[in-house]
Design a protein around this motif. Structure first.
Motif, PDB file in Angstrom:
ATOM      1  N   ARG A 177       0.391  -1.569  -0.365  1.00 44.01           N
ATOM      2  CA  ARG A 177       0.638  -0.148  -0.224  1.00 44.01           C
ATOM      3  C   ARG A 177       0.755   1.208  -0.071  1.00 44.01           C
ATOM      4  NH1 ARG A 177      -5.014  -1.464  -0.210  1.00 44.01           N
ATOM      5  NH2 ARG A 177      -5.381   0.980   0.905  1.00 44.01           N
ATOM      6  N   PRO A 178      -0.068   2.371  -0.514  1.00 46.43           N
ATOM      7  CA  PRO A 178       0.814   3.745  -0.741  1.00 46.43           C
ATOM      8  C   PRO A 178       1.771   3.582   0.776  1.00 46.43           C
ATOM      9  CG  PRO A 178      -0.879   4.489  -0.966  1.00 46.43           C
ATOM     10  CD  PRO A 178      -0.899   2.302  -0.316  1.00 46.43           C
ATOM     11  N   ALA A 179       1.655   3.509   1.887  1.00 42.71           N
ATOM     12  CA  ALA A 179       2.542   4.098   3.046  1.00 42.71           C
ATOM     13  C   ALA A 179       3.468   3.446   3.393  1.00 42.71           C
ATOM     14  CB  ALA A 179       1.456   3.840   4.329  1.00 42.71           C
ATOM     15  N   ALA A 180       3.319   2.219   3.116  1.00 43.05           N
ATOM     16  CA  ALA A 180       4.623   0.830   2.888  1.00 43.05           C
ATOM     17  C   ALA A 180       5.653   1.028   2.164  1.00 43.05           C
ATOM     18  CB  ALA A 180       4.506  -0.482   2.862  1.00 43.05           C
ATOM     19  N   VAL A 181       4.801   1.520   0.552  1.00 41.89           N
ATOM     20  CA  VAL A 181       5.792   1.757  -0.702  1.00 41.89           C
ATOM     21  C   VAL A 181       7.154   3.317   0.294  1.00 41.89           C
ATOM     22  CG1 VAL A 181       5.987   2.859  -2.725  1.00 41.89           C
ATOM     23  CG2 VAL A 181       4.787   1.224  -2.242  1.00 41.89           C
ATOM     24  N   PHE A 182       6.687   4.635   0.664  1.00 42.05           N
ATOM     25  CA  PHE A 182       7.474   5.704   1.696  1.00 42.05           C
ATOM     26  C   PHE A 182       7.714   4.807   2.982  1.00 42.05           C
ATOM     27  CE2 PHE A 182       7.835   8.892   4.195  1.00 42.05           C
ATOM     28  CZ  PHE A 182       7.716   9.724   3.230  1.00 42.05           C
ATOM     29  N   ARG A 183       6.884   3.898   3.214  1.00 45.04           N
ATOM     30  CA  ARG A 183       8.380   3.816   4.436  1.00 45.04           C
ATOM     31  C   ARG A 183       9.376   3.242   3.784  1.00 45.04           C
ATOM     32  NH1 ARG A 183       7.514  -0.488   8.176  1.00 45.04           N
ATOM     33  NH2 ARG A 183       6.022  -1.155   7.444  1.00 45.04           N
ATOM     34  N   LEU A 184       9.487   2.116   3.310  1.00 43.52           N
ATOM     35  CA  LEU A 184      10.230   1.199   2.710  1.00 43.52           C
ATOM     36  C   LEU A 184      10.994   1.274   1.480  1.00 43.52           C
ATOM     37  CD1 LEU A 184       8.249  -2.345   3.189  1.00 43.52           C
ATOM     38  CD2 LEU A 184       9.794  -1.169   5.404  1.00 43.52           C
ATOM     39  N   ILE A 185      11.028   1.871   0.638  1.00 42.50           N
ATOM     40  CA  ILE A 185      11.398   2.302  -0.390  1.00 42.50           C
ATOM     41  C   ILE A 185      11.811   3.679  -0.647  1.00 42.50           C
ATOM     42  CG2 ILE A 185      11.510   2.504  -3.029  1.00 42.50           C
ATOM     43  CD1 ILE A 185       9.466   0.074  -2.447  1.00 42.50           C
ATOM     44  N   GLU A 186      10.303   4.686  -0.814  1.00 40.50           N
ATOM     45  CA  GLU A 186      10.951   6.439  -1.115  1.00 40.50           C
ATOM     46  C   GLU A 186      11.444   7.193   0.433  1.00 40.50           C
ATOM     47  OE1 GLU A 186       7.506   7.524  -3.864  1.00 40.50           O
ATOM     48  OE2 GLU A 186       7.878   7.960  -1.871  1.00 40.50           O
ATOM     49  N   TRP A 187      11.903   6.795   1.471  1.00 41.77           N
ATOM     50  CA  TRP A 187      11.725   7.086   2.899  1.00 41.77           C
ATOM     51  C   TRP A 187      12.856   6.863   3.136  1.00 41.77           C
ATOM     52  CZ3 TRP A 187      12.007  10.960   5.401  1.00 41.77           C
ATOM     53  CH2 TRP A 187      11.973  11.946   6.822  1.00 41.77           C
TER      54      TRP A 187
END
Length: 536
Positions: A177-187
């Protein structure tokens, strides 16, 4: 990669460049030290100076936090939405504030956020009576965010675009989900870039001069550099200017030390080189569109305001103003000479370290000295350097006669860190590709420079020259110390007309100055974008 004669010539040029920088800055610093009275440094931490230093760091810290916090959603939205119409122009738009003189941007911000600006007119229509004040801390923050939000977003976007395509394919297969994508990949990528970006913005805001001078609104919103200017131009109190200069060096030195302690971003992850495809672009398309639209409006509104107010001015009368002609010619002459001088110093600055890398004896220390000296203007800001030379020239009664030469050198040193950053990577890549081949073919010396080096480095040289010209053309800091009736540049004339409430003339001059600087910087940003697309 070099012949013995080339090594000797490069070493001599590097030594001359280092000696010139140290001599120019050393003389200024020595004058400041000798001008200090016995109790000058004893009062370095009196209540007045502590208040100014506290406000300098407060506005710089708040500006940095706002710029970085707002840049994260902008960069993420642009990274997700890779194919909408006009995206390339939004990315290029983020580079426009970098080439815009601070004084021109301030005028545009006043047109948008000022007492009679667009924002207050809209709020008044809703029943609120001028609720937004552009002067004081609020105005300084708006102006700093205008300049630094696009810079932070551009740097973060470049990091996000380097994320391998395999990451996005894996995230789609796992149904993240978007929150997981941000936390694990983008952040993780953003977190590695944030310290360097925040440190750079903090330094730029702590040494901001023009924005605070025009939008500060009074003694309650004064930074150290503005206080130096006021001590010399209004109070004519050299001891206080010396005291403030010492405090500015302490502040900038501390910030530079903190920047060096910050961690560096992690290396790029390995990839097979497949084209990047974001599978999460559809989920937040509406929200991303709003973020990008607000960013575009916030960035372009002051530019449009400057254009509109400038076109509504009496341009015909301005075109016949002899003082404007004098200021234009003076600014162009100073910018051309300072850009040429900056390039002259930058070439040996980026060439000498290549000698050290192949083990040439005696060049490693010279290379380290050049790299440190190229950023010396960050430690001793232009206002401080100009103050030292102003005090020296005042003693010999030649302030007006030598002012243009001092401004030329100060502007050249101010642009040097940016010029070195443009030329350094290009020169190293060029040397790896052609160095050994040129020596083996006997193409050396002048012939190598003419037939091999200049054609390959023409684009970065022109980019660096144009950017250095734009920085010099729009600079007010050094000129403000020496500005007088006989020495007028476009920024100084614009500042004078704003101070005398001749707003129409100021708008016309701002339009001219802004167009000149944008014409110098736009081709370089377009070339940078095209090169990145070719490499991709």
């Amino acid at each position: 990669m070099y012949t013995n004669s080339e090594r000797a010539a490069i070493t001599a040029a590097g030594g001359a460049a280092l000696g010139f920088i140290l001599l120019f800055a050393g003389i200024s610093t020595a004058v400041l030290l000798l001008s200090a009275e016995g109790d000058t440094y004893g009062t370095l931490f009196d209540s007045y100076l502590v208040r100014i230093a506290r406000f300098t760091l407060l506005q710089a810290g708040l500006s940095t936090v706002l710029s970085v916090a707002l840049a994260i959603p902008v960069a993420s939205a642009l990274a997700r939405q890779r194919s909408f119409i006009g995206r390339i122009w939004i990315v290029r738009l983020s580079a426009l504030p970098l080439g815009l003189p601070a004084l021109v941007a301030v005028l545009g911000i006043i047109e948008v956020w000022g007492r009679k600006g667009v924002v207050n007119k809209m709020l008044s229509a809703l029943g609120l009576d001028n609720p937004v004040s552009i002067y004081g801390l609020a105005g300084i923050l708006v102006a700093h965010v205008f300049f630094n939000l696009p810079l932070a977003a551009r740097l973060l976007l470049a990091g996000l675009e380097r994320i391998p395509a395999e990451y996005w394919l894996t995230s789609a297969n796992l149904g993240m989900r978007p929150a997981a994508v941000f936390r694990l990949i983008e952040w993780p990528v953003i977190r590695g870039l944030l310290p360097g970006i925040a440190g750079l913005i903090l330094m730029l805001c702590a040494t901001s001069f023009t924005i605070v001078l025009t939008l500060g609104g009074g003694p309650a919103a004064t930074t150290i550099e503005v206080a130096i200017y006021q001590a010399l131009r209004f109070e004519f109190d050299p001891p206080r200017a010396v005291m403030l200069s010492a405090m500015q060096i302490i502040v900038t030195g501390t910030l530079l030390a903190l920047m060096r302690m910050l961690g560096t971003p992690a290396d790029d992850a390995p990839t097979t080189g497949r084209a990047v495809r974001r599978f999460d672009s559809r989920r937040g398309r509406f929200a991303d569109g709003i973020v990008i639209a607000v960013f575009a409006v916030f960035t372009v509104a002051p530019l449009l305001a400057v254009a509109a107010s400038g076109l509504s001015a009496d341009l015909g009368r301005l075109a016949t103003d002899p003082l404007l002609h004098q200021a234009l010619l003076t600014s162009l002459a100073i910018s051309v000479v300072s850009a040429a001088l900056s390039l002259t110093i930058a070439v040996p600055t980026v060439a000498v370290p290549q000698l050290g890398e192949v083990g040439i004896k005696g060049t490693r220390h010279l290379a380290a000295g050049l790299q440190a000296a190229s950023s010396l203007i960050l430690l001793v800001p232009p206002v401080v350097v100009a103050t030292g030379w102003f005090l020296l020239l005042r003693h010999v009664g030649a302030t007006g006669r030598f002012a243009p030469y001092v401004v030329v050198v100060v502007n050249a040193l101010m642009a040097l860190p940016f010029v070195v950053r443009v030329l350094g990577p290009a020169y190293r890549t060029h040397l790896v590709r052609t160095g050994r081949l040129s020596v083996s073919l006997g193409v050396t010396g002048w012939h190598r420079m003419r037939w091999v080096d200049l054609p390959a480095l023409k684009r970065p040289l022109m980019t660096a020259f144009a950017f250095a010209m734009a920085l010099s053309l729009g600079d007010l800091s050094a000129v403000a110390i020496f500005g007088a009736d006989g020495f007028v540049t476009l920024p100084w004339l614009l500042f004078s007309r704003m101070g005398s409430y001749r707003t129409e003339d100021a708008a016309g001059i701002a339009l001219l100055l802004g167009v000149l600087c944008l014409l110098l910087t736009l081709p370089s940003t377009a070339a940078e974008k095209n090169k990145r697309e070719e490499n991709a």
